[in-house]
Write an enzyme that holds these catalytic residues in place. Structure first.
Site, PDB file in Angstrom:
ATOM      1  N   ASN A  88      -7.490   3.092   3.738  1.00 13.12           N
ATOM      2  CA  ASN A  88      -6.324   1.767   3.084  1.00 13.12           C
ATOM      3  C   ASN A  88      -5.595   1.970   2.101  1.00 13.12           C
ATOM      4  O   ASN A  88      -4.311   1.372   1.221  1.00 13.12           O
ATOM      5  CB  ASN A  88      -6.912   0.271   3.141  1.00 13.12           C
ATOM      6  CG  ASN A  88      -6.517  -0.145   2.690  1.00 13.12           C
ATOM      7  OD1 ASN A  88      -5.314  -0.904   2.740  1.00 13.12           O
ATOM      8  ND2 ASN A  88      -7.147  -0.921   1.515  1.00 13.12           N
ATOM      9  N   TYR A 120       7.850   5.310  -0.654  1.00 18.76           N
ATOM     10  CA  TYR A 120       7.223   5.324   0.108  1.00 18.76           C
ATOM     11  C   TYR A 120       7.456   5.794   1.358  1.00 18.76           C
ATOM     12  O   TYR A 120       6.327   5.924   1.770  1.00 18.76           O
ATOM     13  CB  TYR A 120       7.114   4.011  -0.480  1.00 18.76           C
ATOM     14  CG  TYR A 120       6.165   2.936   0.327  1.00 18.76           C
ATOM     15  CD1 TYR A 120       5.093   3.123  -0.091  1.00 18.76           C
ATOM     16  CD2 TYR A 120       6.158   1.819   1.153  1.00 18.76           C
ATOM     17  CE1 TYR A 120       3.489   2.123   0.343  1.00 18.76           C
ATOM     18  CE2 TYR A 120       5.353   1.286   2.391  1.00 18.76           C
ATOM     19  CZ  TYR A 120       4.305   1.548   1.242  1.00 18.76           C
ATOM     20  OH  TYR A 120       2.565   0.304   2.279  1.00 18.76           O
TER      21      TYR A 120
END
Length: 270
Positions: free
Chosen positions: A88, A155
């Site tokens: 995560n 990203y």
């Protein structure tokens, strides 16, 4: 006892997943929580212990391979096994490529080390233990990993890389009894975008995305956990996300316009 290793667990989605797993599994849960902020990590671990779970806080920078491997070693030393690895940990970024100076471009590589390589290193280290337990791997990606989002070239690249890696790994593990779940959140009410990089590689301090209708971190975490437990291949969080992945095959220009519309006016390319 089920042993969960969660990276990026000091706040946001990782912390909330830990709390929810502690509440639902109680004394049957052992949580190994990893992040760079030891104080916040220990706070989350205490919340999990208060819910009846066992919890260990392991300060970890996933951008460092040795620390990823040490995290897995500590989890096995503490609890003897690993049943689930939740990749995560991540850093966000918002910048038009044309606004990034050549001397600042190195932060694209820094972002890849956290978002992609951190997941690779943790997964490689944990894989023998996950095969032994026939466990679960979760990769928290993003809708920006399904559809390239303008202003998020760095990203999106890290999340597309993550998707390719874990899709291939899923096929490799098909007969090993290890599930691989890719989760694709949209805009979630966390602080990740505010701490992400701007064009100069500094903390942005604001989000370039429209925040209206952001999903709560509680709901996002609940859906990821449900997908992990059900051993789903994918958890796509929003209707737009589900539509966008198919529409980009049929009408890619429309999807690009939708992605542009998600940006605040002040950060749109002109």
């Amino acid at each position: 006892m089920t042993v969960f290793v969660i990276t990026g667990a000091s706040d946001g989605i990782g912390a909330e997943m830990a709390r929810q797993l502690a509440r639902t599994h109680g004394a049957q849960a052992a949580l190994v929580l990893a992040a760079r902020n030891q104080a916040k990590l220990e706070e989350v671990a205490q919340q999990c212990r208060a819910a009846g779970a066992k919890a260990e806080a392991v300060m970890t920078d996933v951008a460092q391979e040795a620390q990823c491997r040490a995290l897995v070693d500590k989890a096995v030393q503490a609890f003897g096994r690993i049943d689930a690895l939740v990749n995560n940990a991540g850093v966000s970024a918002q910048a038009l490529l044309s606004d990034v100076r050549a001397q600042d471009l190195h932060w694209y590589e820094d972002l890849m080390r956290v978002n992609f390589w951190g997941a690779v290193w943790c997964t490689h280290a944990a894989l023998p233990h996950l095969k032994e337990s026939r466990g679960n791997i979760v990769a928290v990606s993003s809708l920006a990993g399904l559809v390239g989002v303008p202003g998020r070239t760095a990203y999106s690249a890290t999340k597309f890389a993550m998707n390719g890696f874990f899709e291939a790994l899923r096929a490799e593990l098909k007969h090993a009894g290890v599930s691989v779940t890719l989760a694709y959140p949209g805009v979630v009410a966390t602080q990740i975008r505010y701490r992400g990089y701007n064009a100069r590689g500094e903390a942005a301090g604001s989000s370039g995305l429209k925040e209206e209708g952001a999903m709560s971190v509680e709901e996002c975490s609940r859906r990821i956990i449900a997908g992990m437990v059900a051993r789903k291949r994918e958890v796509v969080m929003t209707a737009k996300g589900k539509l966008g992945r198919f529409m980009k095959l049929l009408a890619p220009g429309v999807v690009e316009n939708i992605a542009l519309a998600a940006l605040k006016d002040e950060v749109k390319p002109h």
